[in-house]
Design a protein around this motif. Structure first.
Motif, PDB file in Angstrom:
ATOM      1  N   TYR A  41       0.836  -1.207   0.000  1.00  0.00           N
ATOM      2  CA  TYR A  41       0.000   0.000   0.000  1.00  0.00           C
ATOM      3  C   TYR A  41       0.874   1.261   0.000  1.00  0.00           C
ATOM      4  CZ  TYR A  41      -3.381   3.388   1.782  1.00  0.00           C
ATOM      5  OH  TYR A  41      -4.168   4.483   1.953  1.00  0.00           O
ATOM      6  N   ILE A  42       1.927   1.237   0.813  1.00  0.00           N
ATOM      7  CA  ILE A  42       2.812   2.409   0.890  1.00  0.00           C
ATOM      8  C   ILE A  42       3.465   2.656  -0.466  1.00  0.00           C
ATOM      9  CG2 ILE A  42       4.859   3.366   1.998  1.00  0.00           C
ATOM     10  CD1 ILE A  42       4.153   1.765   4.470  1.00  0.00           C
ATOM     11  N   GLU A  43       3.934   1.550  -1.104  1.00  0.00           N
ATOM     12  CA  GLU A  43       4.565   1.684  -2.435  1.00  0.00           C
ATOM     13  C   GLU A  43       3.631   2.405  -3.405  1.00  0.00           C
ATOM     14  OE1 GLU A  43       7.439   0.823  -3.663  1.00  0.00           O
ATOM     15  OE2 GLU A  43       8.371  -0.583  -2.249  1.00  0.00           O
ATOM     16  N   GLU A  44       2.357   1.957  -3.392  1.00  0.00           N
ATOM     17  CA  GLU A  44       1.367   2.557  -4.298  1.00  0.00           C
ATOM     18  C   GLU A  44       1.266   4.055  -4.079  1.00  0.00           C
ATOM     19  OE1 GLU A  44      -0.807   1.099  -6.644  1.00  0.00           O
ATOM     20  OE2 GLU A  44       0.768  -0.432  -6.458  1.00  0.00           O
ATOM     21  N   LYS A  45       1.104   4.404  -2.789  1.00  0.00           N
ATOM     22  CA  LYS A  45       0.907   5.813  -2.467  1.00  0.00           C
ATOM     23  C   LYS A  45       2.144   6.631  -2.793  1.00  0.00           C
ATOM     24  CE  LYS A  45      -3.267   5.956  -0.854  1.00  0.00           C
ATOM     25  NZ  LYS A  45      -4.313   6.880  -1.315  1.00  0.00           N
ATOM     26  N   LEU A  46       3.335   6.015  -2.607  1.00  0.00           N
ATOM     27  CA  LEU A  46       4.573   6.747  -2.892  1.00  0.00           C
ATOM     28  C   LEU A  46       4.630   7.161  -4.350  1.00  0.00           C
ATOM     29  CD1 LEU A  46       7.460   5.061  -0.903  1.00  0.00           C
ATOM     30  CD2 LEU A  46       6.339   7.238  -0.497  1.00  0.00           C
ATOM     31  N   LYS A  47       4.072   6.306  -5.202  1.00  0.00           N
ATOM     32  CA  LYS A  47       4.075   6.637  -6.634  1.00  0.00           C
ATOM     33  C   LYS A  47       3.312   7.943  -6.868  1.00  0.00           C
ATOM     34  CE  LYS A  47       4.505   2.058  -8.481  1.00  0.00           C
ATOM     35  NZ  LYS A  47       3.584   0.933  -8.533  1.00  0.00           N
ATOM     36  N   ILE A  48       2.154   8.069  -6.200  1.00  0.00           N
ATOM     37  CA  ILE A  48       1.362   9.299  -6.361  1.00  0.00           C
ATOM     38  C   ILE A  48       2.165  10.504  -5.875  1.00  0.00           C
ATOM     39  CG2 ILE A  48      -0.776  10.468  -5.708  1.00  0.00           C
ATOM     40  CD1 ILE A  48      -1.993   7.756  -5.181  1.00  0.00           C
ATOM     41  N   VAL A  49       2.816  10.321  -4.711  1.00  0.00           N
ATOM     42  CA  VAL A  49       3.568  11.445  -4.148  1.00  0.00           C
ATOM     43  C   VAL A  49       4.710  11.830  -5.084  1.00  0.00           C
ATOM     44  CG1 VAL A  49       4.919  12.224  -2.176  1.00  0.00           C
ATOM     45  CG2 VAL A  49       3.012  10.697  -1.824  1.00  0.00           C
ATOM     46  N   GLU A  50       5.378  10.805  -5.640  1.00  0.00           N
ATOM     47  CA  GLU A  50       6.520  11.093  -6.517  1.00  0.00           C
ATOM     48  C   GLU A  50       6.060  11.877  -7.743  1.00  0.00           C
ATOM     49  OE1 GLU A  50       8.565   7.677  -7.977  1.00  0.00           O
ATOM     50  OE2 GLU A  50      10.473   8.770  -8.007  1.00  0.00           O
ATOM     51  N   LYS A  51       4.959  11.401  -8.317  1.00  0.00           N
ATOM     52  CA  LYS A  51       4.448  12.076  -9.513  1.00  0.00           C
ATOM     53  C   LYS A  51       4.092  13.534  -9.180  1.00  0.00           C
ATOM     54  CE  LYS A  51       0.842  11.357 -12.770  1.00  0.00           C
ATOM     55  NZ  LYS A  51      -0.554  11.093 -12.456  1.00  0.00           N
ATOM     56  N   GLY A  52       3.410  13.705  -8.067  1.00  0.00           N
ATOM     57  CA  GLY A  52       3.012  15.055  -7.666  1.00  0.00           C
ATOM     58  C   GLY A  52       4.212  15.963  -7.446  1.00  0.00           C
ATOM     59  N   THR A  53       5.245  15.413  -6.772  1.00  0.00           N
ATOM     60  CA  THR A  53       6.413  16.238  -6.475  1.00  0.00           C
ATOM     61  C   THR A  53       7.152  16.622  -7.748  1.00  0.00           C
ATOM     62  OG1 THR A  53       6.583  14.903  -4.491  1.00  0.00           O
ATOM     63  CG2 THR A  53       8.383  16.405  -4.930  1.00  0.00           C
ATOM     64  N   LEU A  54       7.279  15.663  -8.674  1.00  0.00           N
ATOM     65  CA  LEU A  54       7.959  15.985  -9.939  1.00  0.00           C
ATOM     66  C   LEU A  54       7.221  17.100 -10.662  1.00  0.00           C
ATOM     67  CD1 LEU A  54       8.982  12.460 -11.212  1.00  0.00           C
ATOM     68  CD2 LEU A  54      10.485  14.299 -10.453  1.00  0.00           C
TER      69      LEU A  54
END
Ligand code: SF4
Lengths: 136, 390
Positions: free
Chosen positions: B172-185
């Motif tokens: 679950y954390i991995e999934e959410k990290l993807k969203i955060v990474e995309k947002g930060t980029l």
């Protein structure tokens, strides 16, 4: 409906950021017409978070007096309601909020979730409407 | 507004002011639009936490110190636990340390995104404020599923952690990290390409490397002035030596640099969490605790705002004899003065915000009388009653 958010002094910021979270996209109360006002003079509802300190007490009272009638006060978080882990009798603290200004709605939690804050505001709006109807 | 001398006017900002998130009092002296001097007076937030801490047991203090500041709550408990563990020579299991690392970095991501939103709000760019807070909700979900609360986690405890990370949770954390990474980029791209952000932030609030050294600033504020320092690298705690990450340094020394440092750090934190999830060792979550004995030690941590130090002195009881904390804003706040000088008044809020001031952890209730150089404690009632001149 305009809200003014006043941190009461000693607080950890947790409640502040949850209030801010309530206006950002996930919760977005702006779509219901609830907005944060930049000044207490424009506000209908006063949101108070945090523990009152001796230092901020008089200032908080002044902020309260500046809010025009009819007004409602929402105390947010355990700090504002009961003092939380900081107790109420430590040397810099000046007791709970409701010892100084009348509180209409209490939202407990440390910090309460944005949903809870929104519910608190809705309850305050109901009270405000009743008060306005009575005064007419 | 009061006239000071000649053309110079003084403008009070605060304690309750729309530009400030928390209550503090700034007095800014302006000549026309330029700021020529500034006076900073915190103290509205003082709660006497150190005194309370000396009346409670070690375990109960975790909950207290977490509430020093709700934004870097995890950094405070980590530094406190590390200090107590150093003091009482407790060996913490490796799995617990890795879980601590994950929370520590999630906390940093949430804090940096929050700060970025507030900084954008200060320059009037509300769209990016909303974008960064929307991204932040993803990491708040991680924190909430991991710990059960959005702000005060209470997962660290003396000698370990109180909650485990299951494989499903890791996914679950991995999934959410993807969203955060995309947002930060996306945010980084916006900051780099947008002309208005550049115009409002570059060469504003400059703190040169020499000045940064002189004022001993810490954390992202120092790194944006070209000083390479990060406690995670310099003095690794909670097993940070196992992780591979970069210390983000910028040499523009201005508000723009501080924005970039924090956004890049967010990406590094995502990297660290991924490594921790991948290499998570097996084992116990909490160490066996010894009886307290007289000793003293410090714990250091790289909080989102900079270096955080806890000092603990123990005796034979389960209540610490003395606890002292030094928070990052305490050292960074004086540096806002050289940053403010020579800038336009309209830039004052964003400069003050650029150090990410966290007044809740800073307030010391001491007023320094500039004229006589005396230090004294003044409460407002006395102030009104005795008409103390400040
Ligand atoms: S109630 Fe909790 S989250 Fe809110 S200000 Fe107090 S300590 Fe912070």
């Amino acid at each position: 409906m305009w809200l003014y958010h006043a941190p009461a002094g000693g607080l950890c910021n947790g409640c502040d950021i949850e209030i801010a979270a309530a206006i950002t996209p996930r919760y977005d109360v702006e779509r219901f017409g609830i907005l944060l006002a930049p000044s207490p003079r424009h506000a209908d509802i006063l949101l108070i978070a945090g523990q009152m300190t001796k230092h901020s007490r008089e200032r908080l009272l002044r902020v309260y007096q500046q809010v025009p009638e009819p007004k409602a006060v929402v105390a947010i978080g355990s700090c504002a309601i009961s003092g939380n882990v900081f107790t109420t009798d430590n040397y810099p603290l000046a007791g709970t909020i409701d010892q100084v200004i009348p509180v209409d709605v209490y939202v407990p939690g440390c910090p309460p979730k944005p949903e809870a804050i929104i519910l608190g505001v809705v309850k305050a709006i109901e009270k405000l409407e009743k008060r306005t109807a009575e005064s007419i | 507004m009061e006239k000071v001398e000649g053309k110079v006017c003084s403008i009070p900002i605060g304690p309750y002011h729309p530009a400030l998130e928390e209550i503090a009092f700034y007095k800014v002296y302006v000549d026309g639009e330029r700021i020529v001097d500034a006076l900073i007076k915190p103290g509205f937030n003082h709660r006497g936490i150190e005194k309370l801490a000396m009346q409670r047991s070690y375990r109960r203090n975790v909950q207290l110190f977490e509430r020093v500041c709700g934004i870097c709550s995890d950094a405070h408990t980590t530094a406190y636990c590390v200090a107590v563990e150093n003091c009482l020579r407790i060996d913490v299991p490796k799995r617990a340390q890795y879980i601590r690392v994950i929370e520590h970095e999630a906390n940093r991501i949430h804090s940096h995104l929050l700060w970025f939103g507030v900084a954008m709000h200060a320059i009037g760019f509300d769209t990016l404020f909303m974008h960064s807070w929307a991204t932040r909700e993803a990491i708040m979900d991680v924190v909430e599923t991991l710990t059960g609360n959005r702000v005060n986690y209470s997962v660290n405890t003396i000698g370990g952690v109180r909650r485990d990370i299951t494989p499903e949770l890791a996914k679950y954390i991995e999934e959410k990290l993807k969203i955060v990474e995309k947002g930060t980029l996306y945010l980084i791209k916006a900051v780099k390409e947008d002309k208005t952000i550049k115009a409002r932030t570059s060469e504003v609030g400059v703190l040169t490397k020499e000045e940064a050294r002189k004022y001993c600033v810490v954390g992202p504020t120092a790194r944006a002035s070209g000083i390479e320092e990060d406690i995670r690298k310099d003095d690794p705690y909670i097993n940070f030596e196992d992780f591979d990450f970069e210390v983000c340094v910028e040499d523009t020394c201005d508000v723009y640099g501080r924005i970039m440092v924090r956004l890049r750090e967010t990406l590094e934190s995502i990297k660290i969490i991924r490594q921790a999830l991948k290499n998570m060792p097996e084992g116990k979550l909490i160490a066996d605790l010894p009886y307290p004995f007289p000793s003293e030690d410090i714990g250091r941590a790289e909080a989102p705002r900079g270096e955080l130090i806890y000092y603990v002195k123990s005796n034979y009881t389960n209540i610490p004899e003395r606890i002292k904390l030094r928070t990052p804003t305490f050292v960074n706040l004086p540096a806002t003065k050289p940053m403010l000088l020579g800038n336009k008044l309209a830039d004052a809020p964003q400069i003050i915000i650029s150090i990410d001031p966290c007044l809740t952890c800073n307030d010391r209730l001491v007023v320094v009388d500039l004229r006589s150089g005396r230090e004294r404690i003044v409460l407002l009632q006395d102030f009104i009653r005795r008409r103390v001149r400040l």
